[in-house]
Scaffold this motif. Structure first.
Motif, PDB file in Angstrom:
ATOM      1  N   GLY A 176       1.842  -8.708 -13.951  1.00  0.00           N
ATOM      2  CA  GLY A 176       2.947  -7.764 -14.118  1.00  0.00           C
ATOM      3  C   GLY A 176       3.921  -7.713 -12.968  1.00  0.00           C
ATOM      4  N   GLY A 177       3.522  -8.235 -11.787  1.00  0.00           N
ATOM      5  CA  GLY A 177       4.434  -8.162 -10.651  1.00  0.00           C
ATOM      6  C   GLY A 177       3.715  -8.331  -9.334  1.00  0.00           C
ATOM      7  N   TYR A 178       4.254  -7.654  -8.304  1.00  0.00           N
ATOM      8  CA  TYR A 178       3.798  -7.839  -6.930  1.00  0.00           C
ATOM      9  C   TYR A 178       3.338  -6.513  -6.311  1.00  0.00           C
ATOM     10  CZ  TYR A 178       6.443 -12.236  -7.356  1.00  0.00           C
ATOM     11  OH  TYR A 178       6.930 -13.464  -7.759  1.00  0.00           O
ATOM     12  N   LEU A 181       9.096  -6.009   4.900  1.00  0.00           N
ATOM     13  CA  LEU A 181       9.179  -5.310   3.623  1.00  0.00           C
ATOM     14  C   LEU A 181      10.442  -5.712   2.869  1.00  0.00           C
ATOM     15  CD1 LEU A 181       8.189  -3.249   1.578  1.00  0.00           C
ATOM     16  CD2 LEU A 181       9.255  -1.442   2.958  1.00  0.00           C
ATOM     17  N   SER A 182      11.553  -5.841   3.581  1.00  0.00           N
ATOM     18  CA  SER A 182      12.807  -6.245   2.956  1.00  0.00           C
ATOM     19  C   SER A 182      12.669  -7.624   2.303  1.00  0.00           C
ATOM     20  CB  SER A 182      13.934  -6.258   3.991  1.00  0.00           C
ATOM     21  OG  SER A 182      15.155  -6.626   3.406  1.00  0.00           O
ATOM     22  N   ILE A 235       7.639  -4.322  -8.383  1.00  0.00           N
ATOM     23  CA  ILE A 235       6.906  -4.255  -7.128  1.00  0.00           C
ATOM     24  C   ILE A 235       6.254  -2.887  -6.996  1.00  0.00           C
ATOM     25  CG2 ILE A 235       8.960  -3.580  -5.793  1.00  0.00           C
ATOM     26  CD1 ILE A 235       7.679  -5.192  -3.430  1.00  0.00           C
ATOM     27  N   LEU A 236       4.993  -2.903  -6.566  1.00  0.00           N
ATOM     28  CA  LEU A 236       4.235  -1.695  -6.284  1.00  0.00           C
ATOM     29  C   LEU A 236       4.003  -1.635  -4.787  1.00  0.00           C
ATOM     30  CD1 LEU A 236       3.710  -2.158  -9.343  1.00  0.00           C
ATOM     31  CD2 LEU A 236       1.333  -1.432  -8.946  1.00  0.00           C
ATOM     32  N   ALA A 237       4.258  -0.472  -4.182  1.00  0.00           N
ATOM     33  CA  ALA A 237       4.019  -0.311  -2.742  1.00  0.00           C
ATOM     34  C   ALA A 237       3.087   0.865  -2.510  1.00  0.00           C
ATOM     35  CB  ALA A 237       5.328  -0.100  -1.991  1.00  0.00           C
ATOM     36  N   HIS A 238       1.995   0.583  -1.831  1.00  0.00           N
ATOM     37  CA  HIS A 238       1.052   1.622  -1.432  1.00  0.00           C
ATOM     38  C   HIS A 238       1.691   2.434  -0.320  1.00  0.00           C
ATOM     39  CE1 HIS A 238      -3.058   2.940   0.138  1.00  0.00           C
ATOM     40  NE2 HIS A 238      -2.255   3.160   1.179  1.00  0.00           N
ATOM     41  N   CYS A 239       1.950   3.726  -0.591  1.00  0.00           N
ATOM     42  CA  CYS A 239       2.524   4.643   0.396  1.00  0.00           C
ATOM     43  C   CYS A 239       1.778   5.968   0.307  1.00  0.00           C
ATOM     44  CB  CYS A 239       3.999   4.926   0.129  1.00  0.00           C
ATOM     45  SG  CYS A 239       5.108   3.523   0.078  1.00  0.00           S
ATOM     46  N   GLN A 295      20.944  -3.763  -8.524  1.00  0.00           N
ATOM     47  CA  GLN A 295      21.304  -3.179  -9.824  1.00  0.00           C
ATOM     48  C   GLN A 295      20.246  -3.506 -10.882  1.00  0.00           C
ATOM     49  OE1 GLN A 295      24.040  -1.109  -9.939  1.00  0.00           O
ATOM     50  NE2 GLN A 295      23.948  -1.549  -7.744  1.00  0.00           N
ATOM     51  N   LYS A 296      19.269  -4.332 -10.496  1.00  0.00           N
ATOM     52  CA  LYS A 296      18.219  -4.693 -11.451  1.00  0.00           C
ATOM     53  C   LYS A 296      17.243  -3.533 -11.630  1.00  0.00           C
ATOM     54  CE  LYS A 296      18.048  -9.740 -10.919  1.00  0.00           C
ATOM     55  NZ  LYS A 296      17.196 -10.889 -10.526  1.00  0.00           N
ATOM     56  N   ASN A 297      16.815  -3.320 -12.849  1.00  0.00           N
ATOM     57  CA  ASN A 297      15.862  -2.253 -13.139  1.00  0.00           C
ATOM     58  C   ASN A 297      14.455  -2.833 -13.186  1.00  0.00           C
ATOM     59  OD1 ASN A 297      14.562   0.071 -13.946  1.00  0.00           O
ATOM     60  ND2 ASN A 297      15.177  -0.108 -16.083  1.00  0.00           N
ATOM     61  N   ILE A 298      13.837  -2.997 -12.014  1.00  0.00           N
ATOM     62  CA  ILE A 298      12.481  -3.552 -11.984  1.00  0.00           C
ATOM     63  C   ILE A 298      11.419  -2.441 -11.923  1.00  0.00           C
ATOM     64  CG2 ILE A 298      13.236  -5.726 -10.922  1.00  0.00           C
ATOM     65  CD1 ILE A 298      12.020  -4.673  -8.273  1.00  0.00           C
ATOM     66  N   ARG A 299      11.854  -1.196 -12.046  1.00  0.00           N
ATOM     67  CA  ARG A 299      10.951  -0.045 -12.066  1.00  0.00           C
ATOM     68  C   ARG A 299       9.943  -0.087 -10.910  1.00  0.00           C
ATOM     69  NH1 ARG A 299       9.800   0.747 -18.646  1.00  0.00           N
ATOM     70  NH2 ARG A 299      12.012   0.646 -19.212  1.00  0.00           N
ATOM     71  N   PRO A 300      10.432  -0.065  -9.676  1.00  0.00           N
ATOM     72  CA  PRO A 300       9.517  -0.083  -8.534  1.00  0.00           C
ATOM     73  C   PRO A 300       8.607   1.149  -8.557  1.00  0.00           C
ATOM     74  CG  PRO A 300      11.708   0.600  -7.840  1.00  0.00           C
ATOM     75  CD  PRO A 300      11.835   0.140  -9.267  1.00  0.00           C
ATOM     76  N   VAL A 301       7.394   0.976  -8.085  1.00  0.00           N
ATOM     77  CA  VAL A 301       6.404   2.055  -8.107  1.00  0.00           C
ATOM     78  C   VAL A 301       5.979   2.392  -6.685  1.00  0.00           C
ATOM     79  CG1 VAL A 301       4.117   2.769  -8.932  1.00  0.00           C
ATOM     80  CG2 VAL A 301       5.574   1.319 -10.369  1.00  0.00           C
ATOM     81  N   MET A 302       5.907   3.681  -6.393  1.00  0.00           N
ATOM     82  CA  MET A 302       5.332   4.164  -5.141  1.00  0.00           C
ATOM     83  C   MET A 302       3.914   4.627  -5.451  1.00  0.00           C
ATOM     84  SD  MET A 302       6.594   7.172  -2.497  1.00  0.00           S
ATOM     85  CE  MET A 302       8.165   6.375  -2.130  1.00  0.00           C
ATOM     86  N   VAL A 303       2.936   3.809  -5.067  1.00  0.00           N
ATOM     87  CA  VAL A 303       1.542   4.089  -5.383  1.00  0.00           C
ATOM     88  C   VAL A 303       0.975   5.127  -4.415  1.00  0.00           C
ATOM     89  CG1 VAL A 303      -0.772   3.100  -5.568  1.00  0.00           C
ATOM     90  CG2 VAL A 303       1.210   1.794  -6.353  1.00  0.00           C
TER      91      VAL A 303
END
Length: 521
Positions: free
Chosen positions: A274-276, A311-312, A325-329, A348-356
């Protein structure tokens, strides 16, 4: 083609336009009609009377580590230990009962210093009673203690370089065996894996356990290249009855992408990539989460595991690859780093980043989260599991605002819930209970203003979680055209007393129209 009609109970759809229905008609693996019983029964080949029970869309795990959970089923637990002596007895019994040879690695799970009389980690010499290489792992998975045999096997000594974003503890010029964060991750990857026949059995048990909690979609939350052979076994032998979505460690994922090329963005044998995933800090209960303000009675704020430039680079790759992308925070400083770096890329891309986890996400950070479409996935069971520890480490005011789900509701931000298994069991109904009641183990109400309604808590583990995975069109609610993924409960979480939600039983779990779990009665 066989059609099944579910009727005679409380059918909660999670569809705001049509929250309750009398009946649901399925054909093979899909829902083909919802609505009036008298109309739908005309087309039913098989009739399933719920007899007053409650049916919902199956639960969706928004973050866990499926393989680690499977392996944890092979490990001794010290969750009930009250002292170092108890821990040694558990290890000794495990060695005897399983006839463990002296060269075999032993990972001991569920250690928490707050639960034992010593209130601290043992040094390696405590575990040196055994010749086996041993890792005593903190329940969070972020810290642990190796005995001397393990340190020797891993070539760790007082001159070993410490990976950035980690720690290898020394006292008086001697290793204590305590290791945390990036250093622990590095050396755990060098530990030998269980035998494949052991892993195969553990995978089957893991799937059964997830299904027993009503889950039909789960997550492999951090795939490292050392896991490729295990996951290939999982797929090649078609061991999965639930869907599994994997996220790759961005530090080293190119080989895994090649191995699982047929699984990228699509399921094959119930598994897809599903991603990174990246880690930005540690855990608040282990005091490795990165905070803006210090922990109580100290000037220590924890620390980051990645630089802004690193991170960038990782976020940019996710954007360029059009991958989530999922980031553990856990800490608010880690959340700030994630938000700031992501905002600067101005995608502008909608990749729905997640803050885990998003444990310490602040109210002032919420509007920025909403603007970039970032989804917080709260480990809200922290309130119960470690709430009393957070009060001690953070002070009551800060601790009361962990997992700020109601602030997300007020800001109209979609959020999900998870259990980070194997940190705790993937018990979705306990998580709903935690979100609604916010009670600690000592009975303290932690954050009255962060309590949410039962329906919002249920959305976090159904339709919202489906959205997080870009699967809202096929999962998460009982609507025509979606998969026939259901959970049947012995009571209605919307009607029982709030404090009784955790006592509701999962009676059946149905995946693609087939029963994959049924409780023995």
């Amino acid at each position: 083609m066989n059609t099944k009609l579910y009727f005679g109970g409380n059918i909660i759809t999670m569809d705001d336009k049509n929250p309750y229905v009398q009946a649901v008609l399925t054909q093979n693996d899909k829902i083909i009609a919802v609505g009036d019983y008298n109309e739908l029964i005309k087309n039913a080949d098989e009739k399933i009377n719920l007899n007053g029970k409650t049916m919902l869309p199956a639960f969706i795990d928004a973050h866990s580590h499926f393989s680690s959970y499977a392996i944890s089923l092979l490990q001794p637990s010290v969750a009930n230990c009250k002292s170092f002596d108890d821990i040694l007895n558990v290890i000794n019994d495990y060695i005897k009962q399983n006839n463990i040879k002296k060269d075999k690695w032993i990972t001991v799970k569920d250690f928490d210093p707050d639960n034992i009389k010593e209130k601290c980690y043992p040094n390696s010499d405590v575990l040196d009673k055994f010749e086996n290489p041993i890792l005593l792992e903190h329940k969070s998975g972020h810290t642990g203690v190796f005995n001397s045999s393990a340190l020797k096997n891993l070539d760790i000594d007082i001159n070993t370089p410490v990976p950035e974003g980690g720690k290898i503890e020394q006292k008086n010029g001697k290793l204590t065996g305590y290791i945390e964060e990036n250093a622990l991750i590095k050396y755990m990857q060098k530990m030998p894996m269980p035998k494949m026949e052991e892993i195969e059995g553990a995978y089957l048990k893991s799937g059964e356990r997830y299904a027993s909690y009503g889950i039909t979609t789960a997550q492999e939350g951090m795939i490292m290249d050392a896991m490729d052979a295990m996951l290939k076994l999982l797929c090649d032998k078609n061991l999965l009855k639930i869907d599994l979505i994997g996220y790759l460690d961005l530090r080293n994922c190119d080989n895994t992408l090649k191995v699982f090329g047929e699984h990228i963005d699509k399921y094959k044998n119930h598994f897809k990539i599903g991603g990174y995933k990246v880690f930005l800090d540690g855990s608040p209960q282990a005091k490795t989460a990165w905070l803006t303000e210090p922990y109580e009675n100290s000037d220590y704020c924890g620390y980051p595991t990645l630089t802004d430039d690193e991170l960038s680079k990782y976020i940019k790759r996710a954007i360029d690859d059009n991958k989530q992308i999922l980031a553990h925070c856990n800490g608010d400083a880690a959340a700030e780093q994630y938000l700031t770096v992501y905002e600067k890329l101005n995608t502008q891309k909608n990749i729905r980043p997640v803050m885990v986890h998003a444990q310490m996400l602040r109210q002032d950070q919420m509007p920025r989260l909403k603007k970039i479409g970032m989804i917080p996935s709260f480990f809200i069971a922290h309130v119960y599991q470690w709430g009393d520890t957070h009060i001690k480490n953070l002070g009551f005011k800060r601790a009361s605002q962990i997992s700020p789900a109601n602030t997300a509701v007020e800001n109209e931000i979609l959020f999900t819930f998870h259990q980070d298994s194997p940190v705790i069991e993937p018990n979705m109904l306990e998580t709903v209970w935690c979100a609604v009641n916010r009670k600690t183990k000592d009975g303290v109400t932690l954050g009255e203003n962060q309590k949410i309604s039962v329906i919002n808590a249920l959305k976090a583990i159904t339709i919202n979680a489906a959205y997080q995975y870009f699967e809202e069109n096929i999962k998460g609610s009982i609507e025509v055209g979606k998969q026939a993924d259901f959970v049947i409960l012995n009571d209605n979480p919307l009607k029982v007393e709030d404090d009784k939600i955790k006592d509701i039983l999962v009676l059946e779990t149905i995946k693609n129209g087939q029963i994959i779990y049924k409780k023995d009665m």
